[in-house]
Write a protein that holds these residues in place. Sequence first.
Motif, PDB file in Angstrom:
ATOM      1  N   TRP A 198       0.880  -1.179   0.000  1.00  0.00           N
ATOM      2  CA  TRP A 198       0.000   0.000   0.000  1.00  0.00           C
ATOM      3  C   TRP A 198       0.907   1.214   0.000  1.00  0.00           C
ATOM      4  O   TRP A 198       1.876   1.286   0.768  1.00  0.00           O
ATOM      5  CB  TRP A 198      -0.909   0.034   1.220  1.00  0.00           C
ATOM      6  N   GLY A 199       0.586   2.195  -0.851  1.00  0.00           N
ATOM      7  CA  GLY A 199       1.446   3.379  -0.893  1.00  0.00           C
ATOM      8  C   GLY A 199       0.741   4.589  -1.455  1.00  0.00           C
ATOM      9  O   GLY A 199      -0.287   4.482  -2.137  1.00  0.00           O
ATOM     10  N   THR A 200       1.308   5.754  -1.162  1.00  0.00           N
ATOM     11  CA  THR A 200       0.758   7.007  -1.671  1.00  0.00           C
ATOM     12  C   THR A 200       1.836   8.076  -1.667  1.00  0.00           C
ATOM     13  O   THR A 200       2.914   7.894  -1.087  1.00  0.00           O
ATOM     14  CB  THR A 200      -0.443   7.474  -0.821  1.00  0.00           C
ATOM     15  N   LYS A 201       1.539   9.171  -2.324  1.00  0.00           N
ATOM     16  CA  LYS A 201       2.366  10.382  -2.266  1.00  0.00           C
ATOM     17  C   LYS A 201       1.474  11.504  -1.769  1.00  0.00           C
ATOM     18  O   LYS A 201       0.348  11.658  -2.230  1.00  0.00           O
ATOM     19  CB  LYS A 201       2.934  10.726  -3.637  1.00  0.00           C
ATOM     20  N   VAL A 388      -2.940  15.923   1.312  1.00  0.00           N
ATOM     21  CA  VAL A 388      -3.906  14.967   0.767  1.00  0.00           C
ATOM     22  C   VAL A 388      -3.134  13.985  -0.118  1.00  0.00           C
ATOM     23  O   VAL A 388      -2.048  14.280  -0.609  1.00  0.00           O
ATOM     24  CB  VAL A 388      -5.013  15.664  -0.053  1.00  0.00           C
ATOM     25  N   SER A 389      -3.721  12.818  -0.316  1.00  0.00           N
ATOM     26  CA  SER A 389      -3.081  11.815  -1.156  1.00  0.00           C
ATOM     27  C   SER A 389      -3.229  12.183  -2.627  1.00  0.00           C
ATOM     28  O   SER A 389      -4.279  12.680  -3.050  1.00  0.00           O
ATOM     29  CB  SER A 389      -3.704  10.445  -0.897  1.00  0.00           C
ATOM     30  N   ASP A 390      -2.173  11.951  -3.379  1.00  0.00           N
ATOM     31  CA  ASP A 390      -2.199  12.168  -4.817  1.00  0.00           C
ATOM     32  C   ASP A 390      -2.935  10.987  -5.455  1.00  0.00           C
ATOM     33  O   ASP A 390      -2.449   9.849  -5.434  1.00  0.00           O
ATOM     34  CB  ASP A 390      -0.767  12.267  -5.344  1.00  0.00           C
ATOM     35  N   ILE A 393      -1.204   8.520  -7.799  1.00  0.00           N
ATOM     36  CA  ILE A 393      -0.150   7.656  -7.280  1.00  0.00           C
ATOM     37  C   ILE A 393      -0.704   6.612  -6.321  1.00  0.00           C
ATOM     38  O   ILE A 393      -0.258   5.473  -6.294  1.00  0.00           O
ATOM     39  CB  ILE A 393       0.936   8.489  -6.561  1.00  0.00           C
ATOM     40  N   THR A 394      -1.692   6.988  -5.507  1.00  0.00           N
ATOM     41  CA  THR A 394      -2.210   6.130  -4.446  1.00  0.00           C
ATOM     42  C   THR A 394      -2.665   4.780  -4.988  1.00  0.00           C
ATOM     43  O   THR A 394      -3.338   4.703  -6.015  1.00  0.00           O
ATOM     44  CB  THR A 394      -3.379   6.829  -3.730  1.00  0.00           C
ATOM     45  N   THR A 395      -2.319   3.720  -4.273  1.00  0.00           N
ATOM     46  CA  THR A 395      -2.693   2.382  -4.735  1.00  0.00           C
ATOM     47  C   THR A 395      -4.185   2.121  -4.589  1.00  0.00           C
ATOM     48  O   THR A 395      -4.764   1.365  -5.364  1.00  0.00           O
ATOM     49  CB  THR A 395      -1.910   1.314  -3.954  1.00  0.00           C
ATOM     50  N   LEU A 396      -4.804   2.732  -3.594  1.00  0.00           N
ATOM     51  CA  LEU A 396      -6.254   2.578  -3.424  1.00  0.00           C
ATOM     52  C   LEU A 396      -6.876   3.947  -3.171  1.00  0.00           C
ATOM     53  O   LEU A 396      -7.230   4.289  -2.036  1.00  0.00           O
ATOM     54  CB  LEU A 396      -6.579   1.629  -2.257  1.00  0.00           C
ATOM     55  N   PRO A 397      -7.026   4.783  -4.220  1.00  0.00           N
ATOM     56  CA  PRO A 397      -7.625   6.108  -4.028  1.00  0.00           C
ATOM     57  C   PRO A 397      -9.078   5.988  -3.611  1.00  0.00           C
ATOM     58  O   PRO A 397      -9.783   5.040  -3.980  1.00  0.00           O
ATOM     59  CB  PRO A 397      -7.485   6.758  -5.409  1.00  0.00           C
ATOM     60  N   ALA A 398      -9.529   6.983  -2.840  1.00  0.00           N
ATOM     61  CA  ALA A 398     -10.884   6.922  -2.278  1.00  0.00           C
ATOM     62  C   ALA A 398     -11.971   7.105  -3.323  1.00  0.00           C
ATOM     63  O   ALA A 398     -13.080   6.605  -3.170  1.00  0.00           O
ATOM     64  CB  ALA A 398     -11.027   7.980  -1.175  1.00  0.00           C
ATOM     65  N   GLU A 406      -4.503  -2.090 -13.257  1.00  0.00           N
ATOM     66  CA  GLU A 406      -4.132  -0.743 -12.857  1.00  0.00           C
ATOM     67  C   GLU A 406      -3.612  -0.730 -11.422  1.00  0.00           C
ATOM     68  O   GLU A 406      -2.646  -0.026 -11.106  1.00  0.00           O
ATOM     69  CB  GLU A 406      -5.328   0.198 -12.992  1.00  0.00           C
ATOM     70  N   LEU A 407      -4.233  -1.516 -10.548  1.00  0.00           N
ATOM     71  CA  LEU A 407      -3.785  -1.588  -9.159  1.00  0.00           C
ATOM     72  C   LEU A 407      -2.371  -2.163  -9.086  1.00  0.00           C
ATOM     73  O   LEU A 407      -1.518  -1.649  -8.350  1.00  0.00           O
ATOM     74  CB  LEU A 407      -4.752  -2.451  -8.346  1.00  0.00           C
ATOM     75  N   LEU A 408      -2.113  -3.212  -9.874  1.00  0.00           N
ATOM     76  CA  LEU A 408      -0.778  -3.810  -9.903  1.00  0.00           C
ATOM     77  C   LEU A 408       0.236  -2.806 -10.434  1.00  0.00           C
ATOM     78  O   LEU A 408       1.357  -2.689  -9.905  1.00  0.00           O
ATOM     79  CB  LEU A 408      -0.790  -5.071 -10.762  1.00  0.00           C
ATOM     80  N   ARG A 409      -0.140  -2.054 -11.482  1.00  0.00           N
ATOM     81  CA  ARG A 409       0.762  -1.056 -12.052  1.00  0.00           C
ATOM     82  C   ARG A 409       1.116   0.006 -11.029  1.00  0.00           C
ATOM     83  O   ARG A 409       2.276   0.424 -10.915  1.00  0.00           O
ATOM     84  CB  ARG A 409       0.119  -0.409 -13.274  1.00  0.00           C
ATOM     85  N   ARG A 410       0.126   0.449 -10.245  1.00  0.00           N
ATOM     86  CA  ARG A 410       0.376   1.486  -9.236  1.00  0.00           C
ATOM     87  C   ARG A 410       1.266   0.967  -8.112  1.00  0.00           C
ATOM     88  O   ARG A 410       2.115   1.695  -7.582  1.00  0.00           O
ATOM     89  CB  ARG A 410      -0.947   1.997  -8.675  1.00  0.00           C
TER      90      ARG A 410
END
Length: 473
Positions: A198-201, A388-390, A393-398, A406-410
Amino acid sequence: MEEIIKFFHPFVNVLVLLWKIISPLWWIWGPLIVLSAIINNWLSYVRRKYWQSINWTILEIRPSSQAMRSPKAIEQILHSLWNIFGSVSRSEERDISIDQLPSLPHKKQGVNSFFNKQLLKWNTIKEKFLHGAIQDYFSLEIISVSGEIHFLIRFPQIYQKIVESQIYSQAPQVELIEVEDYTKLIPPSPIQKGWDVWGTKFILSKDDPYPIRTYPDFIDAVSGSAPEPEGIIDPLTYLIEALGKLQADEHIWLQIIARPVDDNWKEDGRKLVNKIIGRIEKKELSLIVAEIKGWVEASKNVINVLFHGEAIPAEEPEKDRKVGQSLISHLPPGEKEGVKAIENKISKKGFETKINLIYLSPKKIFNKSTVAPIIVFIKQFSSSNSFVSDNDITTLPANKLLSQSELLRRKEKIIKLCRGRSFWSDEESDEGSILNSEEIASIFHLPFIPIESPAIPQIKYKKVPPPPELPIE
């Protein structure tokens, strides 16, 4: 249908007229377009080559259980780093001292005469466009590996002695240890090896001049290097508590990648302040700019007549107001404090920053809720501005439903970004949010309230100077 054709007919006529004007000049703009494409591809190649040639050093900063320092110490270190790392500016107009270019081969000694300054500018341009030199940068990182917390700084190796001296000058009781890159502790392709991510910027929710909450807002009283616990809230305490609870093979990396920027960004802050307080700025336009502005206003009026059937109403001139006069005395207390906060932010040195957060672990123990306390830690800095999360980039955006591909790519993308800690990447925009030294020190600092946590390696002894009677030989 005929009405639609009639509506767009004037625009088509304008486009045809423009084409008739510019098409005979293809021999001017055609080569320029080709040249621009060649330059962009060249810069992409040489920058990648330059970036891959940098040797990086990672120092762990181990705090002492005997003496604590407030985030002010980190802020002072950041002020020094702003000058140390200001070797390649994004703006060629910045007046850079030759002594600030330790990494470039054209560093020269002596005073900055007019000739040396011109030579410096030419050499800087040459380094950027021929050798791909990019603005030197560093990263401040708080990580937890299997529940053990580490405070790290990563920078080009050529700056090691200077960085060490600056840290010891502000925090003499800490210990600096050169360590290996912790990102090598996970498999090269963790997702293929049964790990999950899980990750984000984090980016700012508003324009850069709006400040976040900083450490003075958390501190009521700090007494020298040993603050009294009463009246003090260390925003880092909550993060340390969460990071110390990770299980074996769980990793959380919080990275603040920062590079110095010139003071041009402060002008936006000054304009914002003038807008809030209603200060009238003196506008001096050249004849060419005034003429262009007149054409733009006339074009806006034509478009407004086409779409709304009437011209844009003229702005009423300010009455009984002088240039430089403001209405700050009429603002409510909250807005006055907001203006003061913006002015405080633009009074300090700025850094373009990217803040990455990633959580990795084997799938059998992966628990996405593990990152919730770290998100809360970041959110506590919300004030006039917030993080706020970008969503790109975020693996699971709200607000997005992602396909598995797409999830795997992120996930692979955020791993690559956190491993590279780069300000130049094919994977994302080169731009970041601007934070000043006080804001960065609020997020990254050593605990300034004594914390007896086995998760943080600490120095158990106190450093003292040698006795004066110690023989030299």
